[in-house]
Every structure is written in structure tokens, then in C-alpha cells.
Design a protein around this motif. Structure first.
Motif, PDB file in Angstrom:
ATOM      1  N   VAL A  92       0.841  -1.200   0.000  1.00 61.68           N
ATOM      2  CA  VAL A  92       0.000   0.000   0.000  1.00 61.68           C
ATOM      3  C   VAL A  92       0.873   1.246   0.000  1.00 61.68           C
ATOM      4  N   SER A  93       1.952   1.234   0.763  1.00 58.38           N
ATOM      5  CA  SER A  93       2.869   2.371   0.799  1.00 58.38           C
ATOM      6  C   SER A  93       3.489   2.621  -0.572  1.00 58.38           C
ATOM      7  N   GLN A  94       3.928   1.562  -1.210  1.00 55.27           N
ATOM      8  CA  GLN A  94       4.541   1.685  -2.533  1.00 55.27           C
ATOM      9  C   GLN A  94       3.534   2.197  -3.561  1.00 55.27           C
ATOM     10  N   ASN A  95       2.276   1.818  -3.387  1.00 54.69           N
ATOM     11  CA  ASN A  95       1.245   2.196  -4.351  1.00 54.69           C
ATOM     12  C   ASN A  95       0.958   3.686  -4.355  1.00 54.69           C
ATOM     13  N   ILE A  96       1.278   4.377  -3.272  1.00 61.00           N
ATOM     14  CA  ILE A  96       1.073   5.825  -3.221  1.00 61.00           C
ATOM     15  C   ILE A  96       1.858   6.497  -4.341  1.00 61.00           C
ATOM     16  N   GLU A  97       3.022   5.943  -4.671  1.00 57.10           N
ATOM     17  CA  GLU A  97       3.857   6.494  -5.731  1.00 57.10           C
ATOM     18  C   GLU A  97       3.588   5.850  -7.088  1.00 57.10           C
ATOM     19  N   THR A  98       3.301   4.550  -7.081  1.00 53.26           N
ATOM     20  CA  THR A  98       3.215   3.826  -8.354  1.00 53.26           C
ATOM     21  C   THR A  98       1.818   3.774  -8.948  1.00 53.26           C
ATOM     22  N   SER A  99       0.777   3.914  -8.099  1.00 49.09           N
ATOM     23  CA  SER A  99      -0.626   3.789  -8.538  1.00 49.09           C
ATOM     24  C   SER A  99      -0.844   2.500  -9.317  1.00 49.09           C
ATOM     25  N   GLY A 112      -8.402  10.425   9.165  1.00 49.64           N
ATOM     26  CA  GLY A 112      -8.042  10.695   7.788  1.00 49.64           C
ATOM     27  C   GLY A 112      -8.059   9.452   6.925  1.00 49.64           C
ATOM     28  N   HIS A 113      -7.260   9.465   5.859  1.00 47.06           N
ATOM     29  CA  HIS A 113      -7.239   8.337   4.943  1.00 47.06           C
ATOM     30  C   HIS A 113      -5.876   8.184   4.296  1.00 47.06           C
ATOM     31  N   ILE A 114      -5.671   7.055   3.667  1.00 46.87           N
ATOM     32  CA  ILE A 114      -4.420   6.771   2.984  1.00 46.87           C
ATOM     33  C   ILE A 114      -4.336   7.632   1.723  1.00 46.87           C
ATOM     34  N   PRO A 115      -3.237   8.306   1.492  1.00 48.71           N
ATOM     35  CA  PRO A 115      -3.112   9.161   0.307  1.00 48.71           C
ATOM     36  C   PRO A 115      -3.431   8.407  -0.989  1.00 48.71           C
ATOM     37  N   GLY A 116      -4.241   9.059  -1.824  1.00 47.40           N
ATOM     38  CA  GLY A 116      -4.581   8.482  -3.112  1.00 47.40           C
ATOM     39  C   GLY A 116      -5.756   7.532  -3.097  1.00 47.40           C
ATOM     40  N   SER A 117      -6.302   7.215  -1.915  1.00 48.73           N
ATOM     41  CA  SER A 117      -7.410   6.268  -1.841  1.00 48.73           C
ATOM     42  C   SER A 117      -8.725   6.930  -2.241  1.00 48.73           C
ATOM     43  N   VAL A 118      -9.674   6.104  -2.628  1.00 47.64           N
ATOM     44  CA  VAL A 118     -11.000   6.538  -3.063  1.00 47.64           C
ATOM     45  C   VAL A 118     -12.023   6.046  -2.048  1.00 47.64           C
ATOM     46  N   GLU A 161      -4.226  -0.743  11.170  1.00 52.55           N
ATOM     47  CA  GLU A 161      -2.767  -0.747  11.039  1.00 52.55           C
ATOM     48  C   GLU A 161      -2.253   0.609  10.580  1.00 52.55           C
ATOM     49  N   TRP A 162      -2.826   1.137   9.486  1.00 58.82           N
ATOM     50  CA  TRP A 162      -2.310   2.369   8.913  1.00 58.82           C
ATOM     51  C   TRP A 162      -2.519   3.563   9.834  1.00 58.82           C
ATOM     52  N   GLY A 163      -3.638   3.642  10.486  1.00 61.06           N
ATOM     53  CA  GLY A 163      -3.932   4.763  11.373  1.00 61.06           C
ATOM     54  C   GLY A 163      -3.104   4.778  12.631  1.00 61.06           C
ATOM     55  N   ALA A 164      -2.503   3.642  12.964  1.00 64.33           N
ATOM     56  CA  ALA A 164      -1.642   3.571  14.141  1.00 64.33           C
ATOM     57  C   ALA A 164      -0.190   3.857  13.791  1.00 64.33           C
ATOM     58  N   CYS A 165       0.111   3.976  12.493  1.00 63.39           N
ATOM     59  CA  CYS A 165       1.470   4.174  12.015  1.00 63.39           C
ATOM     60  C   CYS A 165       1.854   5.646  12.128  1.00 63.39           C
ATOM     61  N   ASN A 166       3.098   5.923  12.522  1.00 62.05           N
ATOM     62  CA  ASN A 166       3.546   7.305  12.712  1.00 62.05           C
ATOM     63  C   ASN A 166       4.490   7.789  11.610  1.00 62.05           C
ATOM     64  N   GLU A 167       4.483   7.089  10.470  1.00 63.87           N
ATOM     65  CA  GLU A 167       5.363   7.492   9.386  1.00 63.87           C
ATOM     66  C   GLU A 167       4.904   8.822   8.785  1.00 63.87           C
ATOM     67  N   THR A 168       5.848   9.593   8.274  1.00 62.24           N
ATOM     68  CA  THR A 168       5.534  10.862   7.630  1.00 62.24           C
ATOM     69  C   THR A 168       4.660  10.623   6.414  1.00 62.24           C
ATOM     70  N   ASN A 169       3.678  11.515   6.218  1.00 68.26           N
ATOM     71  CA  ASN A 169       2.772  11.456   5.075  1.00 68.26           C
ATOM     72  C   ASN A 169       1.931  10.179   5.030  1.00 68.26           C
TER      73      ASN A 169
END
Length: 278
Positions: A156-163, A190-196, A264-272
């Protein structure tokens, strides 16, 4: 293969075919407002999604069990790879699509969902029972698990860049847009960048799935058309499967689940990691 069956279809075929009926009600979500308690479709086997069929070693809720153990778990409730299975829940359409998807991941071909669940069964005038059925354990068969249908956070993280795929979030719009707090403590908004966002309630009317034509139109309105590869998420991987099955019903074929979802994603503290109040 058609995924949805009606109460009449189940009643007619139950008498002439060896069908395993699974009650996939997620017990902890039950309340007297919208769930019938103490009544099940006659012959139902309880599929314990909350406990038996969630990975006990995962810190996340409702995580898919370790694939190597799933064959014996399914056999313990009387399933084989050749079983004909109808899944339902007591709310109408809520947790049953998750179990439909899990069985498809394990390679069971003949698995269907009772559209409208127990409420539709009762509305059609069919009898109910007060007890579950125990089929007896089977010898574990060779279930052909397909782990590629389960997507992890790295992909999912990689997909933010690769779509490479379209990520569809099934949570309510207010949560997706960061305007409403998450029900699980400790999670950001919030939501994962690029999600619909396609809230799971938008694919249903009166507790049943909308027609394939309406669903195809809904996805098209969100800019999603065949043959895009779709990955679905939600809070914990349950309601994501409602929208996944809607996509299947609309003719999409490359469908997967981000199993960690927002838990999982909402508990993550990674930038962006999160977009809020967009």
C-alpha cells in the motif's frame, strides 16, 4: 460465477444439494436494534470470525489466519475444498462478505452469499431454528490458498507512488475525510493518500446489494472502471469485503483486501501516512 443467492434459491437447493450454510455473524457487533438473536437458518454452522478465524497472534483485529493452519480450521467445521457453501449473517449484509472472501482466498469455488441474510430469509416466510448444527470435522483437504489476494502495508505504501492499483476505502465519508474520530482508540483520523472513498452503505439498499448496473455506475462515478486492479480497506478488513463483493457483482475480477486496513495504517507514525480533513 454469480455470488449472490436469494432465500428461495437456498430453500429450493438445500433440499436437493449438499449445502453447508454458515452463519458468519460477527458476535461482538450484535445489538437488539438491527440483529436477530437466538434465531438462525435451520442447518446453520457457526463460523466464528471474531475468534477461531482471526489470527490470535496478530495485534490487529480480524486478521486473516496463517494460511498453513486454515485447512485444518475449515475442516474442523465440516468444510472441504469441494463444499458448496452459502454464507449469511444476522444483520443482512455485514460480516458475511468477509467470510465469502476468506473462503474464496482458500480456493473454495462454490461459495455464495445469501443476499439480505437472515432478515431476508424471515421476510420470505421461511422457518428459523434456535440452534446451530455441528457437521463434524472432516479430514483436511488440499485447500489452494491464494495469499496474493491479501495485501500488506508495504504494498500500500509503494502504491502511493506507483498507482499500481486503486485503493478503495469502505469507511463512512466523515471518517475518511478526518472529520470524525475513529472508534478504535489510538488511531489518527483521515485516509491513505490516493485512496478513493466508497462507504459500504452506498452499495446496499434495504440490507441487500444494489444491481450490477447501479454498482458499475457507482464505481464509474468514482473514476473506477474495468479492468482496474482494486484493493479494499476499511477499519479492520470486514466492511471492506462488502464493497469488494459489490465490485465482484459489478463485473470486476482483480480484487484484493488490505488486511491491516486503518487499524494498522492509522496507528502508524510514518511521515505522510495520513491525509486529514481533506
Amino acid at each position: 460465477m454469480e455470488a449472490l443467492v436469494s432465500p428461495q434459491w437456498l430453500a429450493d437447493n438445500q433440499a436437493i444439494r449438499d449445502i453447508v450454510i454458515l452463519d458468519a455473524t460477527l458476535k461482538k457487533t450484535m445489538n437488539t436494534a438491527n440483529v436477530t438473536t437466538g434465531e438462525v437458518i435451520p442447518g446453520s454452522v457457526f463460523f466464528d470470525l471474531e475468534n477461531t478465524f482471526s489470527n490470535p497472534d496478530s495485534p490487529l483485529p480480524h486478521t486473516f489466519p496463517v494460511l498453513s493452519s486454515m485447512s485444518s480450521l475449515l475442516a474442523s467445521i465440516g468444510l472441504t475444498p469441494e463444499s458448496v457453501v452459502v454464507v449469511y449473517d444476522q444483520q443482512g449484509v455485514y460480516s458475511a462478505p468477509r467470510v465469502w472472501w476468506m473462503l474464496k482466498v482458500m480456493g473454495i469455488q462454490n461459495v455464495y452469499l445469501l443476499d439480505g441474510g437472515l432478515p431476508a430469509w424471515k421476510e420470505a416466510g421461511f422457518e428459523v431454528s434456535g440452534n446451530y448444527t455441528f457437521l463434524g470435522a472432516k479430514i483436511a483437504g488440499h485447500f489452494c490458498g491464494q495469499p496474493k489476494q491479501i495485501v500488506d502495508k508495504t504494498s500500500v505504501s509503494q502504491n502511493i507512488e506507483t498507482s499500481h492499483f486503486v485503493l478503495v476505502d469502505a469507511r463512512p465519508a466523515a471518517r475518511f475525510n478526518g472529520l470524525q474520530a475513529e472508534p478504535r482508540s489510538g488511531l489518527r483520523c483521515g485516509h491513505i493518500p490516493g485512496s478513493v472513498n466508497i462507504p459500504f452503505t452506498e452499495v446496499l439498499t434495504g440490507g441487500k446489494y444494489n444491481s450490477p448496473e447501479l454498482l458499475e455506475y457507482l464505481f464509474a462515478q468514482k473514476g473506477i472502471v474495468n479492468p482496474r486492479k482494486l484493493v479494499f480497506s476499511c477499519g479492520s478488513g470486514v466492511t471492506a469485503c462488502i464493497v469488494l463483493l459489490a465490485a465482484y457483482h459489478a463485473g470486476f475480477t482483480d480484487l484484493r483486501i488490505y488486511d491491516g486496513s486503518w487499524a494498522e495504517w492509522g496507528a502508524c507514525n510514518e511521515t505522510n501516512a495520513v491525509i486529514t480533513a481533506e
